[in-house]
Design a protein around this motif. Structure first.
Motif, PDB file in Angstrom:
ATOM      1  N   TYR A   7       0.853  -1.190   0.000  1.00 47.32           N
ATOM      2  CA  TYR A   7       0.000   0.000   0.000  1.00 47.32           C
ATOM      3  C   TYR A   7       0.890   1.242   0.000  1.00 47.32           C
ATOM      4  CZ  TYR A   7      -3.245   3.576   1.530  1.00 47.32           C
ATOM      5  OH  TYR A   7      -3.990   4.724   1.623  1.00 47.32           O
ATOM      6  N   ILE A   8       0.627   2.139  -0.921  1.00 44.30           N
ATOM      7  CA  ILE A   8       1.383   3.393  -0.995  1.00 44.30           C
ATOM      8  C   ILE A   8       0.504   4.507  -0.449  1.00 44.30           C
ATOM      9  CG2 ILE A   8       2.493   5.062  -2.517  1.00 44.30           C
ATOM     10  CD1 ILE A   8       3.038   2.710  -4.424  1.00 44.30           C
ATOM     11  N   GLU A   9       0.969   5.135   0.588  1.00 45.10           N
ATOM     12  CA  GLU A   9       0.205   6.213   1.203  1.00 45.10           C
ATOM     13  C   GLU A   9       0.443   7.512   0.443  1.00 45.10           C
ATOM     14  OE1 GLU A   9      -0.120   8.208   5.578  1.00 45.10           O
ATOM     15  OE2 GLU A   9       0.336   6.080   5.428  1.00 45.10           O
ATOM     16  N   PRO A  10      -0.635   8.237   0.082  1.00 45.89           N
ATOM     17  CA  PRO A  10      -0.466   9.489  -0.656  1.00 45.89           C
ATOM     18  C   PRO A  10       0.188  10.559   0.213  1.00 45.89           C
ATOM     19  CG  PRO A  10      -2.762   9.170  -0.071  1.00 45.89           C
ATOM     20  CD  PRO A  10      -2.028   7.932   0.333  1.00 45.89           C
ATOM     21  N   PRO A  11       0.875  11.524  -0.405  1.00 46.77           N
ATOM     22  CA  PRO A  11       1.503  12.594   0.372  1.00 46.77           C
ATOM     23  C   PRO A  11       0.451  13.473   1.028  1.00 46.77           C
ATOM     24  CG  PRO A  11       1.655  13.065  -1.968  1.00 46.77           C
ATOM     25  CD  PRO A  11       1.089  11.689  -1.831  1.00 46.77           C
ATOM     26  N   PRO A  12       0.777  14.086   2.151  1.00 46.24           N
ATOM     27  CA  PRO A  12      -0.194  14.940   2.834  1.00 46.24           C
ATOM     28  C   PRO A  12      -0.525  16.180   1.988  1.00 46.24           C
ATOM     29  CG  PRO A  12       1.954  15.115   3.873  1.00 46.24           C
ATOM     30  CD  PRO A  12       2.055  14.034   2.847  1.00 46.24           C
ATOM     31  N   GLN A  13      -1.768  16.584   2.037  1.00 35.69           N
ATOM     32  CA  GLN A  13      -2.229  17.766   1.307  1.00 35.69           C
ATOM     33  C   GLN A  13      -2.188  18.981   2.240  1.00 35.69           C
ATOM     34  OE1 GLN A  13      -3.548  18.075  -1.900  1.00 35.69           O
ATOM     35  NE2 GLN A  13      -2.994  15.974  -2.381  1.00 35.69           N
ATOM     36  N   ALA A  14      -1.756  20.105   1.707  1.00 35.31           N
ATOM     37  CA  ALA A  14      -1.762  21.342   2.492  1.00 35.31           C
ATOM     38  C   ALA A  14      -3.198  21.822   2.671  1.00 35.31           C
ATOM     39  CB  ALA A  14      -0.932  22.406   1.796  1.00 35.31           C
ATOM     40  N   LYS A  15      -3.528  22.291   3.848  1.00 34.85           N
ATOM     41  CA  LYS A  15      -4.864  22.799   4.120  1.00 34.85           C
ATOM     42  C   LYS A  15      -5.030  24.163   3.458  1.00 34.85           C
ATOM     43  CE  LYS A  15      -6.023  19.875   7.639  1.00 34.85           C
ATOM     44  NZ  LYS A  15      -7.116  19.032   7.704  1.00 34.85           N
ATOM     45  N   ALA A  16      -6.207  24.405   2.902  1.00 35.14           N
ATOM     46  CA  ALA A  16      -6.500  25.689   2.276  1.00 35.14           C
ATOM     47  C   ALA A  16      -6.731  26.745   3.353  1.00 35.14           C
ATOM     48  CB  ALA A  16      -7.733  25.577   1.404  1.00 35.14           C
ATOM     49  N   THR A  17      -6.178  27.928   3.142  1.00 39.27           N
ATOM     50  CA  THR A  17      -6.385  29.042   4.055  1.00 39.27           C
ATOM     51  C   THR A  17      -7.547  29.868   3.522  1.00 39.27           C
ATOM     52  OG1 THR A  17      -4.020  29.088   4.464  1.00 39.27           O
ATOM     53  CG2 THR A  17      -5.269  30.999   5.178  1.00 39.27           C
ATOM     54  N   PRO A  18      -8.641  29.973   4.270  1.00 31.59           N
ATOM     55  CA  PRO A  18      -9.797  30.713   3.778  1.00 31.59           C
ATOM     56  C   PRO A  18      -9.458  32.175   3.472  1.00 31.59           C
ATOM     57  CG  PRO A  18     -10.346  29.502   5.768  1.00 31.59           C
ATOM     58  CD  PRO A  18      -8.865  29.405   5.580  1.00 31.59           C
ATOM     59  N   ASN A  19     -10.092  32.705   2.448  1.00 29.82           N
ATOM     60  CA  ASN A  19      -9.979  34.108   2.034  1.00 29.82           C
ATOM     61  C   ASN A  19      -8.600  34.488   1.512  1.00 29.82           C
ATOM     62  OD1 ASN A  19     -12.687  34.531   2.830  1.00 29.82           O
ATOM     63  ND2 ASN A  19     -12.024  34.866   4.925  1.00 29.82           N
ATOM     64  N   GLN A  20      -7.769  33.521   1.144  1.00 30.11           N
ATOM     65  CA  GLN A  20      -6.463  33.815   0.551  1.00 30.11           C
ATOM     66  C   GLN A  20      -6.301  33.015  -0.724  1.00 30.11           C
ATOM     67  OE1 GLN A  20      -3.262  33.145   3.267  1.00 30.11           O
ATOM     68  NE2 GLN A  20      -3.734  34.930   4.501  1.00 30.11           N
ATOM     69  N   CYS A  21      -5.830  33.684  -1.783  1.00 33.95           N
ATOM     70  CA  CYS A  21      -5.637  33.037  -3.080  1.00 33.95           C
ATOM     71  C   CYS A  21      -4.592  31.936  -2.951  1.00 33.95           C
ATOM     72  CB  CYS A  21      -5.206  34.070  -4.118  1.00 33.95           C
ATOM     73  SG  CYS A  21      -5.007  33.396  -5.769  1.00 33.95           S
ATOM     74  N   GLU A  22      -4.943  30.750  -3.455  1.00 36.78           N
ATOM     75  CA  GLU A  22      -4.019  29.615  -3.338  1.00 36.78           C
ATOM     76  C   GLU A  22      -3.385  29.253  -4.678  1.00 36.78           C
ATOM     77  OE1 GLU A  22      -7.480  26.235  -3.258  1.00 36.78           O
ATOM     78  OE2 GLU A  22      -6.684  26.883  -1.357  1.00 36.78           O
ATOM     79  N   THR A  23      -3.282  30.224  -5.592  1.00 37.48           N
ATOM     80  CA  THR A  23      -2.669  30.000  -6.899  1.00 37.48           C
ATOM     81  C   THR A  23      -1.173  30.236  -6.816  1.00 37.48           C
ATOM     82  OG1 THR A  23      -4.672  30.739  -7.996  1.00 37.48           O
ATOM     83  CG2 THR A  23      -2.686  30.714  -9.314  1.00 37.48           C
ATOM     84  N   GLY A  24      -0.395  29.404  -7.508  1.00 34.24           N
ATOM     85  CA  GLY A  24       1.043  29.603  -7.634  1.00 34.24           C
ATOM     86  C   GLY A  24       1.871  28.924  -6.577  1.00 34.24           C
ATOM     87  N   ASN A  25       3.185  29.029  -6.785  1.00 34.49           N
ATOM     88  CA  ASN A  25       4.147  28.486  -5.832  1.00 34.49           C
ATOM     89  C   ASN A  25       5.327  29.444  -5.794  1.00 34.49           C
ATOM     90  OD1 ASN A  25       5.577  26.860  -4.149  1.00 34.49           O
ATOM     91  ND2 ASN A  25       6.118  25.349  -5.692  1.00 34.49           N
ATOM     92  N   PRO A  26       5.489  30.294  -4.806  1.00 40.12           N
ATOM     93  CA  PRO A  26       4.694  30.382  -3.584  1.00 40.12           C
ATOM     94  C   PRO A  26       3.293  30.913  -3.866  1.00 40.12           C
ATOM     95  CG  PRO A  26       6.211  32.202  -3.655  1.00 40.12           C
ATOM     96  CD  PRO A  26       6.511  31.343  -4.845  1.00 40.12           C
ATOM     97  N   LYS A  27       2.393  30.655  -2.939  1.00 42.46           N
ATOM     98  CA  LYS A  27       0.998  31.040  -3.122  1.00 42.46           C
ATOM     99  C   LYS A  27       0.848  32.548  -3.224  1.00 42.46           C
ATOM    100  CE  LYS A  27      -0.710  26.925  -1.081  1.00 42.46           C
ATOM    101  NZ  LYS A  27      -1.827  26.230  -0.665  1.00 42.46           N
ATOM    102  N   CYS A  28      -0.135  32.973  -4.009  1.00 43.34           N
ATOM    103  CA  CYS A  28      -0.408  34.391  -4.242  1.00 43.34           C
ATOM    104  C   CYS A  28      -0.717  35.091  -2.915  1.00 43.34           C
ATOM    105  CB  CYS A  28      -1.565  34.529  -5.228  1.00 43.34           C
ATOM    106  SG  CYS A  28      -2.133  36.211  -5.505  1.00 43.34           S
TER     107      CYS A  28
END
Length: 57
Positions: A7-28
Protein backbone atom coordinates in the motif's frame (compact mmCIF):
# COMPACT_ATOMS: atom_id res chain seq x y z
CA UNK A 1 -9.03 -10.52 -3.17
CA UNK A 2 -5.43 -10.10 -2.09
CA UNK A 3 -2.59 -8.40 -3.86
CA UNK A 4 1.12 -8.69 -3.34
CA UNK A 5 1.63 -4.98 -3.96
CA UNK A 6 2.37 -2.81 -0.93
CA UNK A 7 0.00 0.00 0.00
CA UNK A 8 1.38 3.39 -1.00
CA UNK A 9 0.20 6.21 1.20
CA UNK A 10 -0.47 9.49 -0.66
CA UNK A 11 1.50 12.59 0.37
CA UNK A 12 -0.19 14.94 2.83
CA UNK A 13 -2.23 17.77 1.31
CA UNK A 14 -1.76 21.34 2.49
CA UNK A 15 -4.86 22.80 4.12
CA UNK A 16 -6.50 25.69 2.28
CA UNK A 17 -6.39 29.04 4.05
CA UNK A 18 -9.80 30.71 3.78
CA UNK A 19 -9.98 34.11 2.03
CA UNK A 20 -6.46 33.81 0.55
CA UNK A 21 -5.64 33.04 -3.08
CA UNK A 22 -4.02 29.61 -3.34
CA UNK A 23 -2.67 30.00 -6.90
CA UNK A 24 1.04 29.60 -7.63
CA UNK A 25 4.15 28.49 -5.83
CA UNK A 26 4.69 30.38 -3.58
CA UNK A 27 1.00 31.04 -3.12
CA UNK A 28 -0.41 34.39 -4.24
CA UNK A 29 -2.00 35.08 -0.83
CA UNK A 30 -4.17 38.04 -1.93
CA UNK A 31 -7.70 38.48 -0.59
CA UNK A 32 -9.87 35.94 -2.41
CA UNK A 33 -13.30 34.42 -2.82
CA UNK A 34 -14.23 30.76 -3.05
CA UNK A 35 -14.76 29.26 -6.52
CA UNK A 36 -15.38 25.62 -7.46
CA UNK A 37 -11.62 25.27 -8.10
CA UNK A 38 -10.64 26.77 -4.75
CA UNK A 39 -9.81 30.16 -3.30
CA UNK A 40 -8.89 32.65 -6.05
CA UNK A 41 -8.22 36.41 -6.11
CA UNK A 42 -9.65 38.65 -8.82
CA UNK A 43 -6.46 38.31 -10.90
CA UNK A 44 -6.51 34.47 -10.79
CA UNK A 45 -10.28 33.90 -10.99
CA UNK A 46 -11.55 31.45 -13.64
CA UNK A 47 -13.07 34.32 -15.62
CA UNK A 48 -9.80 36.30 -15.69
CA UNK A 49 -7.90 33.24 -16.92
CA UNK A 50 -10.45 32.55 -19.67
CA UNK A 51 -10.38 36.17 -20.87
CA UNK A 52 -6.57 36.16 -21.13
CA UNK A 53 -6.52 33.03 -23.30
CA UNK A 54 -9.24 34.26 -25.67
CA UNK A 55 -7.58 37.66 -26.10
CA UNK A 56 -4.33 36.03 -27.27
CA UNK A 57 -6.01 34.19 -30.18
Amino acid sequence: MTTDRPYIEPPPQAKATPNQCETGNPKCGKKARLFAIGWRCQEHSPRATRLKTTEQQ
